[in-house]
Design an enzyme around this catalytic site. Structure first.
Site, PDB file in Angstrom:
ATOM      1  N   TYR A  51       1.818   8.977 -11.253  1.00 35.76           N
ATOM      2  CA  TYR A  51       1.652   9.111  -9.804  1.00 35.76           C
ATOM      3  C   TYR A  51       1.555  10.563  -9.334  1.00 35.76           C
ATOM      4  CZ  TYR A  51       2.195   4.093  -9.383  1.00 35.76           C
ATOM      5  OH  TYR A  51       1.998   2.731  -9.478  1.00 35.76           O
ATOM      6  N   THR A  93      -4.582  -1.927  -0.552  1.00 30.88           N
ATOM      7  CA  THR A  93      -3.254  -1.443  -0.939  1.00 30.88           C
ATOM      8  C   THR A  93      -2.133  -2.204  -0.222  1.00 30.88           C
ATOM      9  OG1 THR A  93      -4.187   0.750  -1.309  1.00 30.88           O
ATOM     10  CG2 THR A  93      -1.786   0.621  -1.069  1.00 30.88           C
ATOM     11  N   ARG A 104      -3.116  -9.175  -3.874  1.00 33.38           N
ATOM     12  CA  ARG A 104      -2.216  -8.634  -2.854  1.00 33.38           C
ATOM     13  C   ARG A 104      -2.311  -9.429  -1.558  1.00 33.38           C
ATOM     14  NH1 ARG A 104      -3.875  -2.342  -4.069  1.00 33.38           N
ATOM     15  NH2 ARG A 104      -2.274  -1.837  -5.612  1.00 33.38           N
ATOM     16  N   HIS A 117      -0.962  -2.552 -10.018  1.00 35.40           N
ATOM     17  CA  HIS A 117      -1.720  -1.300 -10.012  1.00 35.40           C
ATOM     18  C   HIS A 117      -2.986  -1.519 -10.813  1.00 35.40           C
ATOM     19  CE1 HIS A 117      -2.961   2.849 -10.671  1.00 35.40           C
ATOM     20  NE2 HIS A 117      -3.180   2.464 -11.912  1.00 35.40           N
TER      21      HIS A 117
HETATM   22  P1  IDP Z   1      -3.741   1.689  -4.743  1.00 34.65           P
HETATM   23  O1  IDP Z   1      -2.588   1.177  -5.598  1.00 34.65           O
HETATM   24  O2  IDP Z   1      -4.338   0.584  -3.903  1.00 34.65           O
HETATM   25  O3  IDP Z   1      -4.756   2.472  -5.538  1.00 34.65           O
HETATM   26  P2  IDP Z   1      -2.790   4.254  -3.727  1.00 34.65           P
HETATM   27  O4  IDP Z   1      -3.206   4.813  -2.405  1.00 34.65           O
HETATM   28  O5  IDP Z   1      -3.353   4.875  -4.965  1.00 34.65           O
HETATM   29  O6  IDP Z   1      -3.089   2.684  -3.674  1.00 34.65           O
HETATM   30  O7  IDP Z   1      -1.200   4.310  -3.785  1.00 34.65           O
HETATM   31  C1  IDP Z   1      -0.507   4.096  -4.990  1.00 34.65           C
HETATM   32  C2  IDP Z   1       0.691   3.223  -4.724  1.00 34.65           C
HETATM   33  O8  IDP Z   1       1.593   3.896  -3.861  1.00 34.65           O
HETATM   34  C3  IDP Z   1       0.373   1.910  -3.997  1.00 34.65           C
HETATM   35  O9  IDP Z   1      -0.097   0.881  -4.854  1.00 34.65           O
HETATM   36  C4  IDP Z   1       1.711   1.578  -3.370  1.00 34.65           C
HETATM   37  O10 IDP Z   1       2.602   0.992  -4.320  1.00 34.65           O
HETATM   38  C5  IDP Z   1       2.221   2.963  -2.994  1.00 34.65           C
HETATM   39  N1  IDP Z   1       1.862   3.266  -1.605  1.00 34.65           N
HETATM   40  C6  IDP Z   1       0.661   3.693  -1.142  1.00 34.65           C
HETATM   41  N2  IDP Z   1       0.684   3.856   0.187  1.00 34.65           N
HETATM   42  C7  IDP Z   1       1.933   3.533   0.577  1.00 34.65           C
HETATM   43  C8  IDP Z   1       2.589   3.501   1.855  1.00 34.65           C
HETATM   44  O11 IDP Z   1       2.004   3.805   2.899  1.00 34.65           O
HETATM   45  N3  IDP Z   1       3.903   3.119   1.862  1.00 34.65           N
HETATM   46  C9  IDP Z   1       4.571   2.786   0.746  1.00 34.65           C
HETATM   47  N4  IDP Z   1       3.995   2.795  -0.479  1.00 34.65           N
HETATM   48  C10 IDP Z   1       2.699   3.160  -0.560  1.00 34.65           C
HETATM   49 MG    MG Z   2      -4.609   4.326  -6.510  1.00 30.85          MG
END
Ligand code: IDP
Ligand code: MG
Length: 156
Positions: A51, A93, A104, A117
């Protein structure tokens, strides 16, 4: 048609809610093939590598805490355009925005605890698979029993 590999994790909420089999079935039913899979307890180091792009964001600390809190399944899936196909199956997401029919969209209401993920590119998938698997853990499919599945022959 590009045969691709993508990296997928069934997150702790998915495993704890006993949804791992159901979610894996979505990928298998679509036609994707498992190349590697194992249940792990993610380390702090693995979470930091996985991450890194989100370091500094408000949700980063919570995300690392969540992902290292309980076991998750990590896997590599192979298939035609696997990266984009899997991202579509997974959905947006935030579970509240994700379309019904996506994983989801069907199973969650959270932005953070969003079950799965999936890598967002072929090169990124290679990097992420490398955080969790040794190269020899990726099993090259041989289609050794393809004739058996297609002809419904008895195994002997
Ligand atoms: P993705 O998993 O759809 O690619 P990303 O933006 O890459 O989304 O974010 C990685 C992970 O971080 C998400 O799957 C989620 O678990 C967490 N995450 C992303 N945005 C938020 C948020 O606004 N609040 C809490 N957790 C978040
Ligand atoms: Mg991502």
């Amino acid at each position: 048609m590009a045969l691709e590999r993508t990296f997928v994790m069934l997150k702790p909420d998915c495993v704890e809610r006993r949804l791992a089999g159901k979610v894996l079935a979505r990928f298998e039913e679509k036609g994707l093939r498992l190349v590697a899979m194992k249940l792990i307890q993610m380390t702090q180091k693995q979470a930091a590598e996985q991450y890194r792009e989100h370091e500094g964001k408000g949700f980063y600390a919570g995300l690392v805490k969540f992902m290292t809190s309980a076991p998750c399944f990590v896997m590599v899936l192979e298939g035609a355009s696997a990266v984009s196909v899997v991202r579509k199956l997974v959905g947006a997401t935030n579970g509240r925005n994700a379309e019904p029919g996506t994983i989801r969209g069907d199973f969650g209401l959270s932005a953070g605890l969003n079950l799965v993920h999936a890598s967002d590119g072929v090169e990124r998938a290679k990097v992420e698979a490398g955080i969790f698997f040794r190269p020899e853990e990726l099993v090259t499919p041989q289609n050794a029993i393809g004739h058996w599945i297609e002809n419904s022959e008895d195994a002997s």
